[in-house]
Write an enzyme that holds these catalytic residues in place. Structure first.
Site, PDB file in Angstrom:
ATOM      1  N   SER A 160      -1.743  -2.596   4.137  1.00 26.90           N
ATOM      2  CA  SER A 160      -0.945  -3.788   3.809  1.00 26.90           C
ATOM      3  C   SER A 160      -0.576  -4.632   5.033  1.00 26.90           C
ATOM      4  O   SER A 160      -0.545  -5.857   4.919  1.00 26.90           O
ATOM      5  CB  SER A 160       0.282  -3.439   2.951  1.00 26.90           C
ATOM      6  N   ASP A 219      -8.143   3.814   1.373  1.00 26.61           N
ATOM      7  CA  ASP A 219      -7.179   4.217   2.394  1.00 26.61           C
ATOM      8  C   ASP A 219      -7.923   4.756   3.624  1.00 26.61           C
ATOM      9  O   ASP A 219      -8.624   5.761   3.524  1.00 26.61           O
ATOM     10  CB  ASP A 219      -6.291   5.309   1.790  1.00 26.61           C
ATOM     11  N   CYS A 250       0.870  -1.183   0.000  1.00 31.15           N
ATOM     12  CA  CYS A 250       0.000   0.000   0.000  1.00 31.15           C
ATOM     13  C   CYS A 250       0.905   1.232   0.000  1.00 31.15           C
ATOM     14  O   CYS A 250       2.067   1.150  -0.403  1.00 31.15           O
ATOM     15  CB  CYS A 250      -0.967  -0.025   1.188  1.00 31.15           C
TER      16      CYS A 250
END
Ligand code: 4NP
Length: 155
Positions: A16, A124, A9
């Site tokens: 991640s 995100d 990520c």
């Protein structure tokens, strides 16, 4: 031979590490021997543990991620890992730009492994609320489940 998967990520402190944790759990449940790691494309958080909100959602789901430390993805990772899995389209584009010619890693987007969710990002959660971390956990768990089944040949 043991397969290997790297999740990538942006910061390597939210999505991640959660994907890494979910993948370890899936592999364990399938009896699949797998090397799993995570990294970020950015360098703001190098050496830091996961975001406390990510650690909390992982713990609530039975996985401890507090020992993980952020690192940056590098060209050598493309020779080391069989699969490099991006959490969103920007991560995937950054990885494609970095990929050394002749390297072995197969690049993909995590939710491309989930039927009906192809092309979707794991959003995100860094600037979001707790519910965004719950959502990220649910997304990475779905992706990890499908990917682990594919790798083990049962999915
Ligand atoms: P991640 O989240 O990519 O899921 O680890 C982020 C963490 C930090 C930042 C952005 C995203 N940041 O801009 O510092």
């Amino acid at each position: 031979m043991k397969a290997s998967v790297l999740f990538v990520c942006l910061g390597n402190i939210c999505r991640s590490p959660l994907a890494e944790a979910a993948m370890r759990r899936e592999a364990e449940q399938l009896g699949l021997e797998l090397e799993v790691d995570s990294a970020g494309t950015g360098d703001w958080h190098l050496g830091r543990p996961p975001d406390s909100r990510a650690a909390e959602v992982a713990l609530r789901n039975g996985v401890d991620v507090s020992h993980l430390r952020a690192r940056r993805v590098g060209p050598e990772d493309f020779h080391r890992f069989d699969h490099i899995v991006a959490l969103d389209a920007q991560n995937l584009a950054d990885l494609e730009a970095m990929r050394p010619p002749g390297s072995k890693a197969e690049l993909s987007l995590l939710l491309d492994h989930v039927a009906g969710r192809e092309g979707e990002p794991v959003a995100d959660p860094f600037y979001g609320e707790a519910e965004h971390f719950d959502r990220a956990w649910s997304d990475v768990s779905a992706g990890a489940r499908s990917l682990a089944r594919k790798i083990s040949g049962t999915g």
